[in-house]
Design a protein around this motif. Structure first.
Motif, PDB file in Angstrom:
ATOM      1  N   ILE A  84     -48.005 -14.622  38.324  1.00 30.61           N
ATOM      2  CA  ILE A  84     -46.766 -15.411  38.363  1.00 30.61           C
ATOM      3  C   ILE A  84     -46.219 -15.464  36.947  1.00 30.61           C
ATOM      4  CG2 ILE A  84     -45.732 -17.615  38.988  1.00 30.61           C
ATOM      5  CD1 ILE A  84     -48.116 -18.029  40.892  1.00 30.61           C
ATOM      6  N   LEU A  85     -45.442 -14.453  36.610  1.00 30.10           N
ATOM      7  CA  LEU A  85     -44.921 -14.291  35.251  1.00 30.10           C
ATOM      8  C   LEU A  85     -43.416 -14.053  35.289  1.00 30.10           C
ATOM      9  CD1 LEU A  85     -47.679 -11.826  34.008  1.00 30.10           C
ATOM     10  CD2 LEU A  85     -47.524 -14.266  33.492  1.00 30.10           C
ATOM     11  N   PRO A  86     -42.720 -14.475  34.237  1.00 23.36           N
ATOM     12  CA  PRO A  86     -41.285 -14.177  34.173  1.00 23.36           C
ATOM     13  C   PRO A  86     -41.046 -12.670  34.112  1.00 23.36           C
ATOM     14  CG  PRO A  86     -41.949 -15.700  32.429  1.00 23.36           C
ATOM     15  CD  PRO A  86     -43.190 -15.230  33.116  1.00 23.36           C
ATOM     16  N   ALA A  87     -39.857 -12.270  34.485  1.00 28.25           N
ATOM     17  CA  ALA A  87     -39.382 -10.879  34.436  1.00 28.25           C
ATOM     18  C   ALA A  87     -39.980  -9.986  35.508  1.00 28.25           C
ATOM     19  CB  ALA A  87     -39.577 -10.273  33.053  1.00 28.25           C
ATOM     20  N   ARG A  88     -40.628 -10.546  36.531  1.00 25.49           N
ATOM     21  CA  ARG A  88     -41.062  -9.743  37.674  1.00 25.49           C
ATOM     22  C   ARG A  88     -39.824  -9.387  38.498  1.00 25.49           C
ATOM     23  NH1 ARG A  88     -45.979  -7.963  36.298  1.00 25.49           N
ATOM     24  NH2 ARG A  88     -47.558  -9.580  36.355  1.00 25.49           N
ATOM     25  N   LYS A  89     -39.791  -8.192  39.054  1.00 27.70           N
ATOM     26  CA  LYS A  89     -38.633  -7.762  39.829  1.00 27.70           C
ATOM     27  C   LYS A  89     -38.535  -8.548  41.131  1.00 27.70           C
ATOM     28  CE  LYS A  89     -38.334  -3.070  38.087  1.00 27.70           C
ATOM     29  NZ  LYS A  89     -38.363  -1.642  38.437  1.00 27.70           N
ATOM     30  N   VAL A  90     -37.303  -8.880  41.509  1.00 33.32           N
ATOM     31  CA  VAL A  90     -37.003  -9.612  42.739  1.00 33.32           C
ATOM     32  C   VAL A  90     -35.852  -8.888  43.428  1.00 33.32           C
ATOM     33  CG1 VAL A  90     -36.263 -11.827  43.701  1.00 33.32           C
ATOM     34  CG2 VAL A  90     -37.632 -11.792  41.617  1.00 33.32           C
ATOM     35  N   LYS A  91     -35.933  -8.776  44.758  1.00 29.77           N
ATOM     36  CA  LYS A  91     -34.797  -8.175  45.469  1.00 29.77           C
ATOM     37  C   LYS A  91     -34.630  -8.815  46.836  1.00 29.77           C
ATOM     38  CE  LYS A  91     -37.085  -4.103  47.412  1.00 29.77           C
ATOM     39  NZ  LYS A  91     -37.054  -2.643  47.519  1.00 29.77           N
ATOM     40  N   VAL A  92     -33.384  -8.834  47.281  1.00 33.09           N
ATOM     41  CA  VAL A  92     -33.022  -9.327  48.605  1.00 33.09           C
ATOM     42  C   VAL A  92     -32.322  -8.184  49.326  1.00 33.09           C
ATOM     43  CG1 VAL A  92     -31.656 -10.989  49.914  1.00 33.09           C
ATOM     44  CG2 VAL A  92     -32.725 -11.693  47.764  1.00 33.09           C
ATOM     45  N   SER A  93     -32.851  -7.827  50.492  1.00 31.40           N
ATOM     46  CA  SER A  93     -32.265  -6.754  51.300  1.00 31.40           C
ATOM     47  C   SER A  93     -31.757  -7.337  52.609  1.00 31.40           C
ATOM     48  CB  SER A  93     -33.300  -5.674  51.609  1.00 31.40           C
ATOM     49  OG  SER A  93     -33.828  -5.133  50.428  1.00 31.40           O
ATOM     50  N   VAL A  94     -30.633  -6.812  53.067  1.00 30.46           N
ATOM     51  CA  VAL A  94     -30.068  -7.214  54.353  1.00 30.46           C
ATOM     52  C   VAL A  94     -29.896  -5.947  55.182  1.00 30.46           C
ATOM     53  CG1 VAL A  94     -28.150  -8.334  55.527  1.00 30.46           C
ATOM     54  CG2 VAL A  94     -28.866  -9.154  53.279  1.00 30.46           C
ATOM     55  N   ASP A  95     -30.577  -5.895  56.308  1.00 24.30           N
ATOM     56  CA  ASP A  95     -30.554  -4.722  57.191  1.00 24.30           C
ATOM     57  C   ASP A  95     -30.874  -3.426  56.453  1.00 24.30           C
ATOM     58  OD1 ASP A  95     -29.973  -6.265  59.432  1.00 24.30           O
ATOM     59  OD2 ASP A  95     -27.806  -6.112  59.114  1.00 24.30           O
ATOM     60  N   GLY A  96     -31.845  -3.482  55.542  1.00 21.71           N
ATOM     61  CA  GLY A  96     -32.293  -2.291  54.824  1.00 21.71           C
ATOM     62  C   GLY A  96     -31.507  -1.933  53.587  1.00 21.71           C
ATOM     63  N   THR A  97     -30.443  -2.654  53.292  1.00 20.28           N
ATOM     64  CA  THR A  97     -29.631  -2.390  52.111  1.00 20.28           C
ATOM     65  C   THR A  97     -29.881  -3.479  51.070  1.00 20.28           C
ATOM     66  OG1 THR A  97     -27.909  -1.392  53.472  1.00 20.28           O
ATOM     67  CG2 THR A  97     -27.279  -2.080  51.252  1.00 20.28           C
ATOM     68  N   VAL A  98     -30.197  -3.090  49.843  1.00 17.01           N
ATOM     69  CA  VAL A  98     -30.440  -4.073  48.783  1.00 17.01           C
ATOM     70  C   VAL A  98     -29.120  -4.745  48.427  1.00 17.01           C
ATOM     71  CG1 VAL A  98     -31.215  -4.427  46.423  1.00 17.01           C
ATOM     72  CG2 VAL A  98     -32.411  -2.802  47.889  1.00 17.01           C
ATOM     73  N   GLU A  99     -29.044  -6.043  48.662  1.00 14.96           N
ATOM     74  CA  GLU A  99     -27.838  -6.820  48.379  1.00 14.96           C
ATOM     75  C   GLU A  99     -27.879  -7.469  47.005  1.00 14.96           C
ATOM     76  OE1 GLU A  99     -24.963  -7.337  50.134  1.00 14.96           O
ATOM     77  OE2 GLU A  99     -25.672  -5.797  51.500  1.00 14.96           O
ATOM     78  N   TRP A 100     -29.076  -7.786  46.536  1.00 17.09           N
ATOM     79  CA  TRP A 100     -29.214  -8.435  45.228  1.00 17.09           C
ATOM     80  C   TRP A 100     -30.541  -8.001  44.634  1.00 17.09           C
ATOM     81  CZ3 TRP A 100     -32.142 -11.311  42.025  1.00 17.09           C
ATOM     82  CH2 TRP A 100     -31.509 -11.926  40.958  1.00 17.09           C
TER      83      TRP A 100
END
Length: 120
Positions: A77-93
């Motif tokens: 649990i460290l800062p700068a780890r990658k985060v992503k949100v996908s909607v229906d298979g497409t990365v939105e954020w």
């Protein structure tokens, strides 16, 4: 009526692949909001704005508590780890972890707020 399928992932191991056993946190997410960044300077203040993601997630067993030495992601649990949100298979954020703020509640549901910032 079509229903969207969301996928929220954090690369706790820092491998860039989002393949760790605890990387998919979708089942724990209670609410999510995100804003896209702006890669050009504002005409009013002359600054660009980074994208931002705020998640509220269940933390029943202390998984996201960095002091929980028995947790599955302890030490990761460290800062700068990658985060992503996908909607229906497409990365939105997509962006990087900034902070995790636990909200323990002995009478109710333990939650955690996860903040991340993205590129412009």
């Amino acid at each position: 009526m079509t229903t969207a399928t969301y996928l929220v992932e954090v690369d706790w191991l820092g491998s860039g692949a989002f393949t760790g056993t605890s990387d998919n946190i979708t089942a724990n997410v209670l609410s999510a909001s995100w804003e896209y960044g702006r890669d050009y300077a504002s005409q009013l203040v002359g600054r660009s704005i980074a994208g931002r993601l705020t998640l509220r997630a269940k933390d029943l067993s202390g998984t996201y508590n960095s002091f929980n030495s028995t947790g599955p992601i302890y030490g990761s649990i460290l800062p700068a780890r990658k985060v992503k949100v996908s909607v229906d298979g497409t990365v939105e954020w997509a962006g990087f972890l900034d902070r995790i703020m636990p909200s323990p509640d002995p009478k109710s549901l333990n939650t955690v707020q996860i903040d991340a910032y993205g590129p412009l």
